[in-house]
Design an enzyme around this catalytic site. Structure first.
Site, PDB file in Angstrom:
ATOM      1  N   TYR A 203       0.993  -1.244  -0.063  1.00  0.00           N
ATOM      2  CA  TYR A 203      -0.032  -0.008  -0.086  1.00  0.00           C
ATOM      3  C   TYR A 203       1.022   1.305   0.102  1.00  0.00           C
ATOM      4  O   TYR A 203       0.758   2.056   0.788  1.00  0.00           O
ATOM      5  CB  TYR A 203      -0.811  -0.115   1.476  1.00  0.00           C
TER       6      TYR A 203
ATOM      7  N   LYS B 126      -1.580 -15.834   8.850  1.00  0.00           N
ATOM      8  CA  LYS B 126      -0.848 -14.801   9.948  1.00  0.00           C
ATOM      9  C   LYS B 126       0.187 -15.583  10.707  1.00  0.00           C
ATOM     10  O   LYS B 126       1.123 -16.158  10.459  1.00  0.00           O
ATOM     11  CB  LYS B 126      -1.596 -13.856  10.298  1.00  0.00           C
TER      12      LYS B 126
ATOM     13  N   ASP C  12     -13.325 -15.742   9.354  1.00  0.00           N
ATOM     14  CA  ASP C  12     -12.107 -15.342   9.044  1.00  0.00           C
ATOM     15  C   ASP C  12     -11.045 -15.113  10.272  1.00  0.00           C
ATOM     16  O   ASP C  12     -11.121 -14.090  10.732  1.00  0.00           O
ATOM     17  CB  ASP C  12     -11.898 -14.077   8.092  1.00  0.00           C
TER      18      ASP C  12
HETATM   19  C1  PLP Z   1      -4.216 -10.131   6.801  1.00  0.00           C
HETATM   20  C2  PLP Z   1      -5.750 -10.681   6.663  1.00  0.00           C
HETATM   21  C3  PLP Z   1      -5.983 -11.243   5.387  1.00  0.00           C
HETATM   22  C4  PLP Z   1      -5.267 -11.493   4.249  1.00  0.00           C
HETATM   23  O1  PLP Z   1      -4.120 -12.070   4.506  1.00  0.00           O
HETATM   24  P1  PLP Z   1      -2.850 -11.919   3.574  1.00  0.00           P
HETATM   25  O2  PLP Z   1      -1.940 -13.165   3.991  1.00  0.00           O
HETATM   26  O3  PLP Z   1      -2.226 -10.740   3.630  1.00  0.00           O
HETATM   27  O4  PLP Z   1      -3.194 -12.488   2.117  1.00  0.00           O
HETATM   28  C5  PLP Z   1      -7.335 -11.686   5.337  1.00  0.00           C
HETATM   29  N1  PLP Z   1      -8.188 -11.717   6.604  1.00  0.00           N
HETATM   30  C6  PLP Z   1      -7.919 -11.042   7.620  1.00  0.00           C
HETATM   31  C7  PLP Z   1      -8.746 -11.069   8.826  1.00  0.00           C
HETATM   32  C8  PLP Z   1      -6.514 -10.351   7.661  1.00  0.00           C
HETATM   33  O5  PLP Z   1      -6.147  -9.833   8.784  1.00  0.00           O
END
Ligand code: PLP
Length: 426
Positions: free
Chosen positions: A18, A275, A246
């Site tokens: 970004y 992550k 998510d």
């Molecule tokens: C960071 C994040 C993503 C995307 O993950 P990337 O590894 O950056 O593609 C999706 N959902 C949530 C809640 C996130 O914090």
């Protein structure tokens, strides 16, 4: 390459997340990282407040994680996952099934969080197609963030999700207002009225509801009511719509529970992880689902789930993830998170008195100072570095999510420096 040359070449050729190529915002070369400290190429040492975007929960350069990867490297760095399998992936899948909320029994490995979200959305679409009741839309929440690829972008908040530019090419999804009751509050019938109306109106089109449980991350750093989440789960059941959680940001303890769904005692139909999965070592993500969803997809035309990344279940990444989960579970992580929560609460409290501050909030190992106006990154980023800390705000949000192993004194220093910089530069 010396530091000056590195910065010149970086400015000339390298795009950062970004960011623009205009060179307006500084970047800081890092030479190494150990524990909770980043060592800059100019010799300065910073206390890391970001865990590299939720990932490095055990700190950097951890001997156990290093050893796990080195040992795996002696066997194989990678093999394709089509038609082949291996111990690191199977062990990891087994562990994830055990640790995550009940009913999630099938694991699909992907290479980043955004891809795990794409996979989750495709699973939901294929599930309904397999049942002969095609449903292809998603109901999401305002202030949500789910990643940067096209499917994921379509379910991000159209305003705070940073993807407004692409609106024309994105699938048109449905958005309910961001959950109003904050964490710890009950959720009334009125709080869910708009959500319920959308679900009732569009139930024949909605494949799944997608949300970040309890903590809305990059779309606003908000902590919302567990009761809201519990009721969303009930509404999804009532209206025969799948629920995608998510937990890419919240997974592995960050909110104070191993998975944020546990605050509401719910299981989603599909769960995304990423992550912190590898302790911040390598890129790996996973999408878990129930036998109901995986069997339905598998037993109907075309009889297969239509996704397969080249680096699926990369053995080095799986080995790192197994070691990271082992480290986490063998540590008193709940105590660590509780101590961090208390220290963040104490350390950031003085910011509440500042005229530029709208709100200070803390949950688990996440501390947020929300300002009334966006920060000026050109000024505030170097100010944090000069203060000896690595803090990377975005917009109106200055936030901390340190490694779980951070010591009290480092955390106090991190909070004090953060409040001081915010006092002087916002
Ligand atoms: C960071 C994040 C993503 C995307 O993950 P990337 O590894 O950056 O593609 C999706 N959902 C949530 C809640 C996130 O914090």
């Amino acid at each position: 390459m010396n530091r000056r040359e590195l910065l010149l070449q970086d400015a000339e050729h390298v795009w950062h997340p970004y960011s623009s190529m205009s060179g307006a915002n500084p970047v800081f070369p890092v030479a190494s990282a150990r524990g909770v400290r980043l060592q800059l190429a100019d010799g300065r040492e910073l206390i890391d407040g970001m865990s590299s975007w939720w990932c490095a929960i055990h700190g950097y350069n951890h001997p156990v994680l290093n050893a796990a990867i080195e040992s795996q490297l002696q066997n194989m760095a990678h093999v394709m996952f089509g038609g082949l399998t291996h111990e690191p992936a199977v062990t990891l899948a087994q562990r994830l099934v055990e640790l995550t909320p009940a009913g999630l029994d099938t694991v699909f490995f992907a290479d980043s969080g955004s891809v795990a979200v794409e996979v989750a959305m495709k699973m939901a679409i294929q599930y309904w197609a397999a049942l002969g009741q095609p449903k292809q839309r998603f109901l999401s929440l305002r202030n949500g963030y789910h990643g940067d690829t096209f499917g994921a972008m379509s379910v991000c908040d159209p305003v705070t999700g940073m993807h407004g530019l692409f609106t024309g090419t994105l699938a048109k999804q449905l958005f309910a207002p961001a959950p109003e009751p904050v964490f710890g509050q009950p959720c009334s019938k009125a709080h869910l009225q708009a959500f319920r109306t959308l679900l009732e109106t569009y139930r024949s089109e909605i494949a799944a509801v997608i949300l970040e449980p309890i903590v809305q991350g990059a779309g606003g750093m908000r902590f919302y009511s567990a009761d809201y989440l519990r009721k969303v789960r009930e509404l999804c059941n009532e209206h025969d719509v799948l629920l995608i959680a998510d937990e890419i940001a919240t997974g592995f303890g960050r909110s104070g529970k191993l998975f944020a769904c546990e605050w509401a005692g719910i299981s989603p139909d599909i769960l995304c992880l990423g992550k912190a999965l590898t302790g911040g070592y390598l890129t790996l993500a996973a999408t878990l689902t129930s036998k109901r969803v995986s069997d339905t997809i598998s037993h109907h035309e075309p009889g297969a789930f239509m996704h397969g990344p080249t680096f699926m279940a990369n053995p080095l990444a799986c080995a790192a993830a197994n070691a990271s989960i082992g480290l986490l579970l063998s540590s008193p992580w709940q105590d660590h998170i509780r101590n961090i929560e208390q220290a963040l609460e104490r350390g950031l409290a003085p910011a509440r008195e500042l005229p530029a501050v709208a709100e200070v909030r803390v949950l688990g190992a996440i501390g947020v100072i929300e300002l009334k106006h966006p920060v000026d990154m050109k000024i505030i980023q170097p100010a944090f570095v000069d203060a000896g800390v690595w803090v990377r705000p975005f917009g109106k949000l200055v936030y901390l999510m340190p490694a779980y192993v951070i010591q009290t004194q480092d955390l106090q220093q991190l909070c004090a420096a953060t409040v001081d910089v915010v006092t002087r530069h916002s």
